[in-house]
Write a protein that holds these residues in place. Structure first.
Motif, short mmCIF file in Angstrom:
data_model
loop_
_atom_site.label_atom_id
_atom_site.label_comp_id
_atom_site.label_asym_id
_atom_site.label_seq_id
_atom_site.Cartn_x
_atom_site.Cartn_y
_atom_site.Cartn_z
N LEU A 66 0.83 -1.21 0.00
CA LEU A 66 0.00 0.00 0.00
C LEU A 66 0.86 1.26 0.00
O LEU A 66 0.51 2.25 -0.65
CB LEU A 66 -0.95 -0.02 1.20
CG LEU A 66 -2.00 -1.14 1.20
CD1 LEU A 66 -2.85 -1.06 2.46
CD2 LEU A 66 -2.88 -1.06 -0.04
N THR A 67 1.98 1.22 0.72
CA THR A 67 2.89 2.36 0.69
C THR A 67 3.43 2.58 -0.71
O THR A 67 3.51 3.72 -1.20
CB THR A 67 4.04 2.14 1.68
OG1 THR A 67 3.51 2.05 3.01
CG2 THR A 67 5.05 3.27 1.61
N ARG A 88 0.69 4.18 -2.77
CA ARG A 88 0.52 5.61 -2.49
C ARG A 88 1.61 6.44 -3.18
O ARG A 88 1.33 7.50 -3.75
CB ARG A 88 0.55 5.86 -0.98
CG ARG A 88 -0.65 5.30 -0.23
CD ARG A 88 -0.63 5.74 1.22
NE ARG A 88 -1.68 5.07 1.97
CZ ARG A 88 -1.49 3.96 2.69
NH1 ARG A 88 -0.27 3.43 2.76
NH2 ARG A 88 -2.49 3.39 3.35
N GLU A 89 2.83 5.96 -3.10
CA GLU A 89 3.94 6.68 -3.74
C GLU A 89 3.75 6.74 -5.25
O GLU A 89 3.99 7.79 -5.88
CB GLU A 89 5.26 6.01 -3.38
CG GLU A 89 5.62 6.13 -1.89
CD GLU A 89 6.83 5.31 -1.52
OE1 GLU A 89 7.30 4.52 -2.38
OE2 GLU A 89 7.31 5.45 -0.37
N THR A 135 1.03 9.23 -6.16
CA THR A 135 1.52 10.60 -6.06
C THR A 135 2.35 10.96 -7.29
O THR A 135 2.21 12.04 -7.87
CB THR A 135 2.36 10.78 -4.79
OG1 THR A 135 1.53 10.53 -3.65
CG2 THR A 135 2.91 12.19 -4.70
N GLY A 168 -3.12 10.71 -6.75
CA GLY A 168 -3.29 10.37 -5.34
C GLY A 168 -4.55 10.91 -4.71
O GLY A 168 -5.12 10.28 -3.81
N THR A 173 -8.11 5.99 -2.59
CA THR A 173 -8.19 5.72 -1.15
C THR A 173 -7.79 4.27 -0.92
O THR A 173 -8.28 3.37 -1.61
CB THR A 173 -9.61 5.94 -0.62
OG1 THR A 173 -10.00 7.29 -0.87
CG2 THR A 173 -9.69 5.65 0.87
N LEU A 174 -6.89 4.04 0.04
CA LEU A 174 -6.40 2.70 0.31
C LEU A 174 -6.68 2.31 1.75
O LEU A 174 -6.54 3.12 2.66
CB LEU A 174 -4.90 2.61 0.03
CG LEU A 174 -4.49 2.86 -1.43
CD1 LEU A 174 -2.98 2.98 -1.56
CD2 LEU A 174 -5.03 1.77 -2.34
#
Length: 247
Positions: free
Chosen positions: A73-74, A77-78, A81, A86, A90-91
């Motif tokens: 998940l990280t 997100r990166e 972005t 982003g 939603t995670l």
């Protein structure tokens, strides 16, 4: 080296964690997202590659994903972005089966993650809980393309053949509106990419304490594929709508 770390390295050159070429992914998303402004949920999203591709191509799309891997998940997100999407993603860090329905989704995705729900039909039952009226499900599942060896059955379980798999889905109240059976080239490309990436990492990092384990895993997995299930394993993706929409 953890299983999660091995998976991350193995999929470095094949971020879609299923035997699908990029153009197959694009076509499946096109059939699942005919408008382009839908709300999408991925149950077991991993690094959210399906969602990222959908968001990048459709500026009015909104998406959510759920997975138990914070590392994945990280990374998602990166990547979101970096792609500038982003704000539309939603995670959720939790088990996909435990996600409480809050609002309906136009497309629910679960490709290669039916094990999280205990099989194909339980996954479809979970997807139904999140699906908006008229919505679609994009699901990917394994099947036996030929009679499997005992070793293959031990690895993947008691899968059905292609026709029986589709029959089970239809009997459960779903109508396929699009489908894709992974080709031999897609299946082979996926396996070579995974175990080649892992082996390359090990050879590129000979002083790493995990290098020997990584190379041993790559060699073992490649051997299991070639000797155990290459001639019998198949993979199917379906875009589904609920048959009850006719009533």
């Amino acid at each position: 080296m953890s299983r999660e770390q091995i998976s991350a390295i193995a999929h470095a050159d094949h971020p879609i964690k299923s035997p699908l070429a990029d153009d197959s992914v694009t076509r499946l998303l096109a059939h699942g997202l005919p408008r382009g402004d839908e709300r999408v949920l991925d149950l077991g999203c991993g690094t959210a590659e399906w969602l990222l591709r959908a968001l990048k191509a459709r500026p009015h799309l909104h998406a959510e994903g759920v997975d138990t891997s914070e590392v994945s998940l990280t990374q998602a997100r990166e990547a979101a972005t970096d792609l500038g999407v982003g704000g539309r993603l939603t995670l959720h860090h939790q088990k996909a089966a435990d996600l409480t329905p809050t609002h309906p989704f136009d497309l629910v995705i679960s490709v290669g993650a039916t094990h999280a729900f205990g099989g194909l039909l339980p996954t479809l039952a979970a997807a139904r809980e999140h699906l908006a009226p008229g919505g679609r499900v994009l699901i990917g599942e394994s099947f036996w393309d030929r009679t499997p060896s005992p070793t293959a059955v031990e690895m993947f379980g008691d899968l059905a053949d292609l026709a029986t798999t589709v029959d089970h889905v239809v009997a459960d109240g779903w109508t396929p509106v699009h489908g894709h059976v992974s080709t031999r080239a897609e299946l082979d490309t996926y396996e070579w990419a995974c175990w080649g990436s892992l082996a390359s990492w090990a050879l590129d990092h000979p002083t790493d304490p995990a290098a020997a384990q990584a190379l041993e895993t790559a060699n073992a997995q490649r051997s299991q594929w070639l000797h155990g299930y290459r001639d019998s394993f198949g993979f199917l993706c379906l875009v589904l709508r609920r048959t009850s929409e006719l009533s």
